[in-house]
Design an enzyme around this catalytic site. Structure first.
Site, PDB file in Angstrom:
ATOM      1  N   ARG A 143       2.080   7.401  15.308  1.00 36.15           N
ATOM      2  CA  ARG A 143       1.993   6.236  16.169  1.00 36.15           C
ATOM      3  C   ARG A 143       1.760   6.725  17.590  1.00 36.15           C
ATOM      4  NH1 ARG A 143       6.446   5.660  12.821  1.00 36.15           N
ATOM      5  NH2 ARG A 143       6.253   4.036  11.236  1.00 36.15           N
ATOM      6  N   LYS A 168      10.323   5.460  14.418  1.00 35.12           N
ATOM      7  CA  LYS A 168      10.688   4.100  14.014  1.00 35.12           C
ATOM      8  C   LYS A 168      11.985   4.118  13.214  1.00 35.12           C
ATOM      9  CE  LYS A 168       8.410  -0.071  12.301  1.00 35.12           C
ATOM     10  NZ  LYS A 168       7.186  -0.608  11.673  1.00 35.12           N
TER      11      LYS A 168
END
Length: 265
Positions: A143, A168
């Site tokens: 990401r 995350k």
């Protein structure tokens, strides 16, 4: 400092001591407190929280209102232990109704075009930074936030592995890279160290100010690169940085065709 401002400061410090991330709350709550004081309120009321969350002057995105309400509710829960007059907005008062957004799937041609534009940036460091950053996203599936947070010590050069810290859901993981990708990172590191000999932060990717890249700046620069390259001009959904994660639905042969960046098996 007003009593409400002091209470907000104490609340944020408490959340920080408990290990909560404060990025959004620390940004939203000062605006909420200013709203309350502008309306002569000494504590949170449901009516005020709803009015502030629905205030179109501070944003119109579908998720903005619910996120404001979440911040206001958390602060109200804290205040209710100090002031019995505080009203805590109930859960569901402003639900978050997100619509699924079709991702933009980058082709190898799209990525090559964007990386060519990155190489054309006037500053050698900035050009190398964005070319390498885009290449890493392409090859690894990281990401954008994870790539920006990457520190120099997070790269195991001997094993060809990246340590992604607290990504995350707060979990960390190891990401292996192909030797060609590691070579690209090595080339960038040598150029970066030659141009920025005294960085102020341990970040792997550096800005011209010798600091860690900021997401807002990266997103703006990436958008300019896309527009100049003509990528996604006619797409129903505009391409985003976050869509790079969807590269991993592309055939491996297509992803492996990207010059200088090969997906690790």
């Amino acid at each position: 400092m007003s009593p409400l401002e002091q209470a907000m400061t104490d609340y944020l410090q408490l959340r920080c001591s408990l290990g909560h991330e404060l990025a959004e709350a620390a940004w939203l709550l000062p605006k909420f407190v200013a709203f309350l004081e502008a309306h002569g309120l000494e504590t949170v009321t449901i009516e005020a929280a709803l009015a502030w969350s629905q205030d179109s002057a501070t944003g119109t995105g579908r998720t903005v209102g619910p996120r404001r309400m979440t911040a206001a509710r958390g602060f109200a829960r804290y205040l209710s232990g100090l002031d019995p007059a505080t009203e805590v907005p109930p859960v569901g008062l402003m639900p978050n109704r997100q619509r699924w957004r079709r991702p933009f799937i980058y082709s190898a041609t799209d990525i090559d075009a964007v990386m060519r534009q990155a190489r054309s940036i006037d500053s050698p460091l900035k050009a190398a930074t964005y070319e390498t950053l885009i290449g890493l996203l392409t090859a690894s599936g990281l990401r954008i936030g994870e790539a920006i947070k990457l520190d120099r010590s997070d790269i195991d050069w001997a094993e060809g592995v990246l340590l992604i810290r607290e990504s995350k859901f707060g979990k960390s993981r190891l990401v292996p890279l192909h030797t060609s990708s590691m070579q690209a990172l090595t080339d960038y590191a040598h150029l970066r160290d030659g141009l920025q000999r005294q960085p102020t932060e341990p970040s792997f990717f550096l800005s011209l100010a010798r600091k860690r890249l900021l997401y807002a700046v990266v997103a703006q620069t990436f958008r300019r690169l896309l527009d100049t390259a003509g990528v996604g001009a006619d797409a129903p959904s505009a391409p985003r940085l976050h869509d790079y994660a969807d590269l991993f639905v592309m055939p491996t042969s297509t992803r492996n065709s990207l010059q200088g960046w090969v997906i690790a098996a």
